[in-house]
Design a protein around this motif. Structure first.
Motif, short mmCIF file in Angstrom:
data_model
loop_
_atom_site.label_atom_id
_atom_site.label_comp_id
_atom_site.label_asym_id
_atom_site.label_seq_id
_atom_site.Cartn_x
_atom_site.Cartn_y
_atom_site.Cartn_z
N SER A 121 0.85 -1.18 0.00
CA SER A 121 0.00 0.00 0.00
C SER A 121 0.89 1.24 0.00
N LEU A 122 0.59 2.17 -0.91
CA LEU A 122 1.37 3.39 -1.04
C LEU A 122 0.49 4.60 -0.80
N SER A 249 -2.98 3.98 -2.87
CA SER A 249 -3.15 2.97 -3.90
C SER A 249 -2.47 1.70 -3.42
N GLN A 250 -2.60 0.62 -4.18
CA GLN A 250 -1.99 -0.64 -3.78
C GLN A 250 -1.57 -1.43 -5.01
N ASN A 260 5.62 2.64 -11.09
CA ASN A 260 4.87 3.81 -11.56
C ASN A 260 4.44 4.70 -10.40
N MET A 261 3.99 4.09 -9.31
CA MET A 261 3.53 4.86 -8.17
C MET A 261 4.68 5.62 -7.51
N GLU A 262 5.83 4.98 -7.39
CA GLU A 262 7.00 5.66 -6.83
C GLU A 262 7.41 6.82 -7.73
N LYS A 267 4.76 6.87 -1.74
CA LYS A 267 5.70 6.14 -0.90
C LYS A 267 5.00 4.97 -0.23
N ILE A 268 5.80 3.98 0.17
CA ILE A 268 5.23 2.80 0.83
C ILE A 268 4.71 3.17 2.21
N GLY A 269 3.45 2.83 2.45
CA GLY A 269 2.87 3.01 3.78
C GLY A 269 3.05 1.75 4.60
N TYR A 270 2.77 0.59 3.97
CA TYR A 270 2.99 -0.69 4.61
C TYR A 270 2.87 -1.80 3.58
N ILE A 271 3.38 -2.96 3.93
CA ILE A 271 3.20 -4.17 3.12
C ILE A 271 2.37 -5.13 3.95
#
Length: 279
Positions: A121-122, A249-250, A260-262, A267-271
């Motif tokens: 999740s970003l 987004s995820q 693409n999101m990066e 940024k990464i919120g969590y995995i």
């Protein structure tokens, strides 16, 4: 002028990201359920702090998943599994790091569930518009991005199916399940075209100041042209225009979607981990 503190990973942010996912999924499934006769057999059931989603005709994990499990929900797991067992379905449990303790995971294992995957999740603050320098996200010559019109819903469904490998006989039901989003508060679908040929789509849901970039797909012949970056950028711009404080987004970790999101500043919120009932 209000100056917001920069968003940084935290348990509070993780909980807010997860709430946004529960929100858009609940609204989407409610919209599908509202079709005359509920042809997809959609059910939504709350168990403690968790929400269980089910569809009789759509067997994929995305439509048969449990979101929102928290510390203290272990006692609800047997009831959740019974809910799905009665419907002949193996559920997927989404576990957000830091929000579910080892006791919950131990109970999942005891009840016959196993770790089956991970998902990323970003997030971004759309108001900062912090698109990295050199990301070349202006629309190149011949490429346009615009909002999809309701009469184009079968076009959306065609890109949805062919972009994800579903057969063309899925186009009509996909169109029907997404037509109900038009005119529904918070939903927008965007279309990217290459020299006026429809090529890619991206969906946005906005509620309570949070924008969720949900489904996206590109026709195989138009991949590797930066279309999904452009669609992400367009949705972040829309989120900023609507005054959203957070966009999420995820995707699969280290996938093209993740890159693409990066590239557009997320940024990464969590995995999170996924747990699935064994056969």
């Amino acid at each position: 002028m209000i100056v917001r503190s920069p968003l940084v990973p935290s348990l509070a942010l993780a909980a807010e990201i997860e709430r946004s996912k529960i929100g858009y999924m609940s609204d989407r499934m409610t919209a599908i359920r509202s079709r005359e006769g509920n042809p997809e057999g959609v059910e939504i059931r709350a168990f403690g702090q968790a929400v269980a989603f089910y569809s009789r005709t759509m067997p994929w994990p995305a439509f048969n998943t449990v979101k929102g499990l928290r510390n203290g929900d272990a006692d609800a797991l047997e009831d959740i599994l019974a809910f799905y067992n009665e419907r002949g379905r193996r559920p997927q449990f989404e576990i957000v790091p830091g929000l579910a303790d080892t006791g919950l995971l131990r109970r999942l294992s005891e009840l016959g569930c196993e770790l089956s995957g991970y998902h990323t999740s970003l997030y971004a603050d759309p108001s900062t518009r912090s698109i990295p320098a050199g990301s070349a996200l202006g629309e190149p010559a011949g490429i346009t991005v615009r909002e999809l019109r309701e009469e184009e819903i079968e076009l959306y469904a065609t890109i949805h199916c062919r972009g994800t490998g579903l057969p063309d006989d899925g186009i009509r039901p996909v169109a029907a399940n997404n037509r109900v989003l038009f005119g529904r508060p918070g939903w927008k679908i965007f279309l990217a075209s290459v020299h006026e040929s429809p090529a890619a789509v991206g969906v946005l849901h906005v509620k309570d100041g949070i924008a969720s970039c949900t489904f996206a797909a590109t026709l195989p012949e138009y991949r590797n042209r930066g279309l999904q970056q452009l669609l992400l950028k367009r949705r972040l711009e829309e989120a900023a225009a609507q005054g959203c404080r957070l966009a999420v987004s995820q995707c699969a970790y280290a996938s093209q979607s993740h890159r693409n999101m990066e590239r557009v500043g997320m940024k990464i919120g969590y995995i999170r981990s996924s747990w699935t009932a064994r056969n």
